[in-house]
Design a protein around this motif. Structure first.
Motif, PDB file in Angstrom:
ATOM      1  N   ASP A  51      -5.522   3.244  -3.072  1.00 10.75           N
ATOM      2  CA  ASP A  51      -6.874   3.601  -2.717  1.00 10.75           C
ATOM      3  C   ASP A  51      -6.877   4.226  -1.359  1.00 10.75           C
ATOM      4  O   ASP A  51      -7.130   3.234  -0.455  1.00 10.75           O
ATOM      5  N   GLY A  64       0.706  -1.187   0.026  1.00 12.18           N
ATOM      6  CA  GLY A  64      -0.033   0.049   0.034  1.00 12.18           C
ATOM      7  C   GLY A  64       0.936   1.347  -0.092  1.00 12.18           C
ATOM      8  O   GLY A  64       1.954   1.253   0.539  1.00 12.18           O
ATOM      9  N   ALA A 112      -4.216   4.218   2.241  1.00  9.13           N
ATOM     10  CA  ALA A 112      -4.054   3.010   1.551  1.00  9.13           C
ATOM     11  C   ALA A 112      -3.021   2.086   2.225  1.00  9.13           C
ATOM     12  O   ALA A 112      -1.953   1.868   2.204  1.00  9.13           O
ATOM     13  N   ALA A 120      -5.247  -3.769   3.016  1.00  6.79           N
ATOM     14  CA  ALA A 120      -6.382  -2.825   2.654  1.00  6.79           C
ATOM     15  C   ALA A 120      -6.882  -3.479   1.384  1.00  6.79           C
ATOM     16  O   ALA A 120      -8.040  -3.808   1.181  1.00  6.79           O
ATOM     17  N   ILE A 121      -6.138  -3.877   0.583  1.00  7.07           N
ATOM     18  CA  ILE A 121      -6.501  -4.346  -0.791  1.00  7.07           C
ATOM     19  C   ILE A 121      -7.079  -5.680  -0.699  1.00  7.07           C
ATOM     20  O   ILE A 121      -7.715  -6.135  -1.435  1.00  7.07           O
ATOM     21  N   GLN A 138     -15.585   1.911  -4.777  1.00  6.46           N
ATOM     22  CA  GLN A 138     -14.805   0.743  -4.359  1.00  6.46           C
ATOM     23  C   GLN A 138     -15.132  -0.358  -4.924  1.00  6.46           C
ATOM     24  O   GLN A 138     -14.639  -1.506  -5.111  1.00  6.46           O
ATOM     25  N   GLN A 193     -12.887  -3.338  -6.721  1.00  4.99           N
ATOM     26  CA  GLN A 193     -12.882  -4.802  -6.176  1.00  4.99           C
ATOM     27  C   GLN A 193     -13.030  -5.718  -7.149  1.00  4.99           C
ATOM     28  O   GLN A 193     -12.556  -6.976  -7.447  1.00  4.99           O
ATOM     29  N   LEU A 236     -10.369  -5.678   0.755  1.00  6.99           N
ATOM     30  CA  LEU A 236     -11.374  -5.234  -0.186  1.00  6.99           C
ATOM     31  C   LEU A 236     -11.541  -6.216  -1.330  1.00  6.99           C
ATOM     32  O   LEU A 236     -13.023  -6.510  -1.322  1.00  6.99           O
ATOM     33  N   SER A 266      -9.837   3.551   1.148  1.00  6.49           N
ATOM     34  CA  SER A 266     -10.412   1.882   1.486  1.00  6.49           C
ATOM     35  C   SER A 266     -11.423   1.808   2.470  1.00  6.49           C
ATOM     36  O   SER A 266     -11.380   2.683   3.517  1.00  6.49           O
ATOM     37  N   LEU A 311     -19.983  -2.150  -0.275  1.00  6.71           N
ATOM     38  CA  LEU A 311     -18.883  -1.230  -0.885  1.00  6.71           C
ATOM     39  C   LEU A 311     -19.689  -0.042  -1.845  1.00  6.71           C
ATOM     40  O   LEU A 311     -20.893  -0.266  -2.496  1.00  6.71           O
ATOM     41  N   ASP A 329      -1.032  -0.148  -4.038  1.00  3.95           N
ATOM     42  CA  ASP A 329      -2.347   0.035  -3.610  1.00  3.95           C
ATOM     43  C   ASP A 329      -2.506   1.673  -3.282  1.00  3.95           C
ATOM     44  O   ASP A 329      -1.846   2.122  -2.360  1.00  3.95           O
ATOM     45  N   ALA A 343      -9.449   3.605  -7.026  1.00  6.54           N
ATOM     46  CA  ALA A 343     -10.943   3.486  -6.882  1.00  6.54           C
ATOM     47  C   ALA A 343     -11.568   3.966  -8.195  1.00  6.54           C
ATOM     48  O   ALA A 343     -10.970   4.722  -9.169  1.00  6.54           O
TER      49      ALA A 343
END
Length: 561
Positions: free
Chosen positions: A454, A363, A466, A470-471, A486, A490, A474, A457, A482, A452, A529
């Motif tokens: 995002d 991230g 991020a 976290a990814i 998001q 995903q 997700l 998140s 979501l 990552d 995202a």
């Protein structure tokens, strides 16, 4: 280049987050009877029609719900109890009656974070079970790609997302999840246990992969197309398995998520991420001798027998654990000479790795915020400028003035001390060293790198950005939770990861083209995202994260005596 030292200690996102990370959805009070873990006095739920599958150990059946069939607790190795405690995983006792794999098996023995010295409820030594989830109606011969998840939790607990539904549906793919021994039960090394002890948890992962190779065709999977993936300690495990000679041929692809997280000054968990130089066998055996003495077995005529006779609760109490990683024996991977002949970081640099394809990334804000002094029980959060400066000085010592000059607190939005420290830690210990590591690995095998980005998140109660793993969260989230932006990310990630599992290339219809890290510019997929993901050159990421400075710093931190 960084001189990453043996005793780098891994990042953890906070006491509260640590408790959440290792929470396990299992039932307490399991024991082993024949081939079945007895979870209660009632019989396991009945199997669904059409789910019978033969395996090398005996027939199993599962439960179909909606579009998915699940086999929840198949034993892949003998219970590591008694004389099998601290031995490589052994074959499970075969059975003849149909095994009803319809209720979840136990989590592996882990210490409690709310009651130090006690066992986490619902965990046990008898835990070498795996789960298989697949599209309903899958039959032998379909040869679906296999996605084998290795859970995180610092090699000490179980960060268990616990469901492969999104991967099964997006693939289609077959999802496998296996428990592996943790902490001192999974990694203790001691001369009394024989040469090359330790790394039993990594050996468990390999035993489960061997089970997949031998049996997954009966479930409709392709034993020659297995992708291992995991986050945090699971991401580090992917790096270890890429480097492990004994894992050769057990998988064809790997996805390492947030596997770069160790930092210099910490008292939390074992040093074990993808950039770490792991303790060697002699160092780990020294800890093992201290552990044996602490447990009352140091002067026993047969130290191994003495340790194996102790109750599990006693071993957890005396073993190293969160907030005291070196208070007992080894609680994470070591270079034991067989499972690992060198650290993954060294194997990447030398190209001595298994010839697999790799997706790997961290991230943008990999550190989960400005949390902790390094005095157990006395956390300091970077809520004020003074606290930010205190944490930077503690972490970087004589470099602190330079770091504070590069990351002045007034350059960050509110809460600026928190975000400033989060940024420092991510740049220093995750993003910059990971870019250097990708370049080394990409000389030996195909590498697709990501960052990552995002920053919004889901599930954040602090401005974590991020952040760590976290990814992965997700990817596992239930789609209905979501927002549209998001959800778009995903869907992209699930398509890329399952596409990579299917073909070895993460570019799929509807996703942005993803080039190998080794092509000019070393492109990295910036995951964003709302359909805004794009390839960016590694150089621009390095500039953003001050990598010229961090890459020039030769950080050494000898292990505390």
């Amino acid at each position: 280049m960084h001189a990453w030292t043996v005793w780098r200690r891994p990042y953890i996102a906070g006491i509260v987050t640590a408790v959440a990370m290792v929470a396990v959805a299992v039932m307490p009070g399991l024991s082993y009877s024949a081939a079945r873990p007895v979870q209660s006095s009632t019989a396991p739920p009945a199997c669904s029609a059409g789910t019978l599958v033969p395996t090398g150990s005996g027939p199993v059946c599962g439960i179909t719900a909606g579009r998915q069939t699940s086999y929840l607790d198949i034993p892949y190795a003998a219970p590591p109890l008694g004389k099998l405690r601290w031995t490589p995983p052994q074959p499970v006792q075969p059975w003849t009656a149909t095994y009803q794999a319809t209720q979840r098996g136990p989590g592996c023995l882990a210490p409690s974070y709310t009651a130090p010295g006690q066992v986490q409820p619902g965990t046990t030594e008898n835990c070498l079970f795996l789960e298989v989830q697949e599209p309903a109606g899958t039959r032998p011969g379909q040869r679906l790609p296999v996605m084998f998840e290795i859970h995180g939790g610092g090699f000490l607990g179980e960060a268990r997302d616990d469901d492969g539904t999104n991967f099964v549906g997006a693939g289609p793919a077959i999802y496998v999840y296996a428990g592996y021994r943790l902490g001192v039960m999974g990694f203790l090394a001691d001369q009394a246990l024989g040469p090359h002890s330790g790394d039993f948890g990594l050996q468990d992962q390999q035993a489960a992969l061997s089970w997949v190779k031998d049996n997954i065709a009966g479930f409709g999977g392709d034993p020659g197309n297995v992708t291992i993936f995991g986050e945090s300690a699971g991401g580090a495990s992917v790096c270890d398995q890429i480097a492990s000679p004994t894992a050769n041929g057990l998988f064809q692809r790997g996805i390492s998520i947030s596997g770069y997280y160790n930092f210099d000054v910490n008292t939390i968990w074992w040093p074990a991420d993808c950039k770490s130089t792991l303790p060697d066998e002699a160092q780990a055996q020294g800890l093992g001798a201290r552990f044996a003495a602490k447990a009352g077995c140091g002067n026993a005529a047969d130290v191994a027998a003495c340790l194996r006779a102790l109750p599990a609760d006693t071993l957890v109490e005396k073993g190293g654990q969160g907030l005291d990683p070196f208070g007992g024996g080894a609680i994470g991977p070591i270079v034991n000479g067989t499972t690992l002949t060198m650290s993954a970081s060294q194997a990447f640099a030398l190209g001595r790795v298994n010839r697999v394809k790799v997706v790997i990334g961290v991230g943008r804000d990999e550190f989960n915020g400005g949390v902790y002094t390094n005095t157990p029980g006395h956390p300091v959060v970077a809520d004020t400028t003074a606290q930010y400066e205190q944490l930077v000085r503690q972490q970087f010592g004589p470099l602190a003035s330079t770091v504070l000059r590069l990351y002045p607190v007034q350059h960050y939005p509110s809460p600026s001390p928190f975000i400033a420290y989060r940024t420092v830690m991510a740049d220093a210990f995750s993003v910059c060293p990971s870019l250097e590591s990708y370049a080394k690995l990409a000389r030996a095998v195909p590498v697709y790198a990501y960052e990552d980005d995002d920053a919004d998140s889901p599930g954040q109660t602090q401005p974590l950005g991020a952040n760590h793993s976290a990814i992965n969260r997700l990817a596992h989230d239930v789609p209905g939770t979501l927002d549209p932006n998001q959800l778009a990310l995903q869907e992209q990630v699930l398509s890329e990861w399952t596409g990579f599992a299917r073909t070895g290339v993460p570019t799929t219809p509807g996703t942005p083209p993803w080039a190998l890290f080794s092509v000019p510019g070393n492109p990295v997929m910036s995951l964003r995202a709302g359909g805004d993901s794009t390839l960016v050159p590694a150089g621009s990421i390095a500039t953003q994260h001050n990598c010229q400075f961090w890459d020039s710093v030769n950080r050494t931190a000898p292990w505390a005596s």
